[in-house]
Design a protein around this motif. Structure first.
Motif, PDB file in Angstrom:
ATOM      1  N   LEU A  83      -0.453   4.310 -15.544  1.00  0.00           N
ATOM      2  CA  LEU A  83      -1.324   4.947 -14.565  1.00  0.00           C
ATOM      3  C   LEU A  83      -2.737   4.467 -14.870  1.00  0.00           C
ATOM      4  O   LEU A  83      -3.325   4.819 -15.893  1.00  0.00           O
ATOM      5  N   ARG A  84      -3.281   3.641 -13.995  1.00  0.00           N
ATOM      6  CA  ARG A  84      -4.607   3.045 -14.223  1.00  0.00           C
ATOM      7  C   ARG A  84      -5.667   3.944 -13.604  1.00  0.00           C
ATOM      8  O   ARG A  84      -5.724   4.127 -12.393  1.00  0.00           O
ATOM      9  N   ILE A  85      -6.527   4.492 -14.457  1.00  0.00           N
ATOM     10  CA  ILE A  85      -7.581   5.367 -13.960  1.00  0.00           C
ATOM     11  C   ILE A  85      -8.941   4.680 -14.108  1.00  0.00           C
ATOM     12  O   ILE A  85      -9.187   3.962 -15.079  1.00  0.00           O
ATOM     13  N   GLY A  86      -9.799   4.878 -13.134  1.00  0.00           N
ATOM     14  CA  GLY A  86     -11.150   4.351 -13.228  1.00  0.00           C
ATOM     15  C   GLY A  86     -11.981   5.192 -14.182  1.00  0.00           C
ATOM     16  O   GLY A  86     -11.879   6.415 -14.191  1.00  0.00           O
ATOM     17  N   GLY A  92      -6.879  -2.185  -5.236  1.00  0.00           N
ATOM     18  CA  GLY A  92      -5.750  -2.003  -6.136  1.00  0.00           C
ATOM     19  C   GLY A  92      -6.066  -2.245  -7.595  1.00  0.00           C
ATOM     20  O   GLY A  92      -5.154  -2.319  -8.415  1.00  0.00           O
ATOM     21  N   GLN A  93      -7.347  -2.340  -7.957  1.00  0.00           N
ATOM     22  CA  GLN A  93      -7.708  -2.521  -9.362  1.00  0.00           C
ATOM     23  C   GLN A  93      -7.434  -1.255 -10.170  1.00  0.00           C
ATOM     24  O   GLN A  93      -7.156  -1.327 -11.359  1.00  0.00           O
ATOM     25  N   ILE A  94      -7.563  -0.099  -9.521  1.00  0.00           N
ATOM     26  CA  ILE A  94      -7.269   1.176 -10.161  1.00  0.00           C
ATOM     27  C   ILE A  94      -6.394   1.998  -9.225  1.00  0.00           C
ATOM     28  O   ILE A  94      -6.397   1.793  -8.012  1.00  0.00           O
ATOM     29  N   ASP A  95      -5.654   2.936  -9.801  1.00  0.00           N
ATOM     30  CA  ASP A  95      -4.770   3.793  -9.006  1.00  0.00           C
ATOM     31  C   ASP A  95      -5.460   5.087  -8.585  1.00  0.00           C
ATOM     32  O   ASP A  95      -5.151   5.636  -7.521  1.00  0.00           O
ATOM     33  N   HIS A 117       0.802  -1.220   0.000  1.00  0.00           N
ATOM     34  CA  HIS A 117       0.000   0.000   0.000  1.00  0.00           C
ATOM     35  C   HIS A 117       0.835   1.270   0.000  1.00  0.00           C
ATOM     36  O   HIS A 117       0.299   2.341  -0.144  1.00  0.00           O
ATOM     37  N   ALA A 118       2.139   1.159   0.202  1.00  0.00           N
ATOM     38  CA  ALA A 118       2.945   2.371   0.319  1.00  0.00           C
ATOM     39  C   ALA A 118       3.699   2.698  -0.956  1.00  0.00           C
ATOM     40  O   ALA A 118       4.504   3.607  -0.981  1.00  0.00           O
ATOM     41  N   GLN A 119       3.467   1.947  -2.015  1.00  0.00           N
ATOM     42  CA  GLN A 119       4.323   2.072  -3.183  1.00  0.00           C
ATOM     43  C   GLN A 119       3.548   2.401  -4.459  1.00  0.00           C
ATOM     44  O   GLN A 119       4.000   2.042  -5.544  1.00  0.00           O
ATOM     45  N   THR A 120       2.401   3.055  -4.355  1.00  0.00           N
ATOM     46  CA  THR A 120       1.618   3.300  -5.568  1.00  0.00           C
ATOM     47  C   THR A 120       2.393   4.114  -6.591  1.00  0.00           C
ATOM     48  O   THR A 120       2.446   3.765  -7.769  1.00  0.00           O
ATOM     49  N   LEU A 121       2.991   5.218  -6.159  1.00  0.00           N
ATOM     50  CA  LEU A 121       3.737   6.052  -7.101  1.00  0.00           C
ATOM     51  C   LEU A 121       4.900   5.279  -7.705  1.00  0.00           C
ATOM     52  O   LEU A 121       5.143   5.339  -8.914  1.00  0.00           O
ATOM     53  N   GLN A 122       5.610   4.517  -6.867  1.00  0.00           N
ATOM     54  CA  GLN A 122       6.720   3.707  -7.363  1.00  0.00           C
ATOM     55  C   GLN A 122       6.225   2.646  -8.338  1.00  0.00           C
ATOM     56  O   GLN A 122       6.847   2.393  -9.367  1.00  0.00           O
TER      57      GLN A 122
END
Length: 281
Positions: A43-46, A99-102, A30-35
């Motif tokens: 970049l996965r957008i809903g 975590g399906q989308i960022d 959970h702490a590494q989304t940007l990484q």
């Protein structure tokens, strides 16, 4: 220590160990989304049906809309590819948590959602309570509509329904099942105006080319944001916050909105924008 006591101690140690492992695993994922975005190059957008924010072409299946344009711009700034992931507005929070989308752009930071996910501090854009009024009906103020002979259409049970019921006690409020039925009633002349957030009204106008979109005083302006997964490391959220500030201050947010309106055959210079400053003029 007898056998039972030793077993109990071992059992407690076992579950404490599991808890620690779970905490570490959760922190790691959970702490590494940007990484993760930078490592995967995506970049996965809903994306969920709701023009002008998201629109899926029925023939090509391609997604467009203001949210998509914002996603593409931020992905470009990060040096990655924007990937649309279809969801629904109701499932977007769960999609972020799993975590399906960022990120889900144009998601209001309601108190309920803030208990489950995180949001950048800076608004992405603004929209306002407005009306699509018939020719000749001018509403500079809400009181201009607060008359027994004025028929105002709203979608039943929406925030607009609740707001205009209180704001226009003397007007005749006509309630319809959904947005499409409300727009159809206006198009048929069964109501003099319909109330929605102005961005929705602009799209309705693009389809029927009838009436005018107006934002009466006092302006009821509402900020919208972007939902992200809640993390111990806020770097992804903070990155979006900085992106929103720069895009808004430079006029890029409004420019992307104008760009999309032009694809609908609309002149953005003649319609309300998506900045608080332009809405409150």
């Amino acid at each position: 220590m007898n056998v039972l006591s030793r077993f109990a101690a071992l059992r407690r140690g076992f579950f404490v160990g599991l808890a620690c492992l779970g905490l570490l695993a959760g922190t790691s994922s959970h702490a590494q989304t940007l990484q993760k975005v930078k490592q995967t190059g995506e970049l996965r957008i809903g994306v969920a049906s709701g023009d002008p924010w998201y629109y899926r072409d029925p023939v090509s299946g391609q997604w467009s809309g203001v949210g998509v344009l914002v996603g593409e711009q931020i992905a470009k700034n990060l040096g990655v590819k924007m990937v649309p992931v279809e969801t629904t507005w109701g499932n977007s929070v769960a999609g972020l948590q799993s975590g399906q989308i960022d990120v889900m752009f144009v998601l209001d930071a309601t108190e309920e959602r803030k208990r489950a996910i995180d949001f950048p501090t800076t608004p992405l854009l603004w929209y306002a309570q407005g009306i699509l009024a018939k020719e000749g009906l001018v509403a500079k103020n809400w009181e201009d509509l607060n008359k027994p002979n004025v028929r105002v259409g709203v979608a039943l049970g929406t925030a607009t329904d609740r707001d205009l019921t209180k704001r226009l006690p003397s007007a005749k409020i006509e309630r319809f099942t959904n947005t499409d039925e409300t727009v159809a009633a206006f198009n048929a002349g069964r109501v003099d105006a319909i109330g929605f957030y102005h961005s929705v009204l602009v799209i309705a106008y693009s389809k029927i080319k009838k009436g005018s979109v107006q934002i009466p005083q006092p302006v009821v302006a509402i900020p919208t944001s972007a939902g992200v997964r809640r993390e111990q490391d806020p770097s992804f959220r903070d990155m979006l916050d900085e992106q929103f500030k720069k895009m808004y201050a430079s006029g890029q947010t409004q420019a992307l909105y104008a760009q999309y309106l032009k694809t609908k055959g609309l002149d953005p210079d003649k319609l309300p924008g998506v900045t608080k400053e332009t809405l409150e003029r």
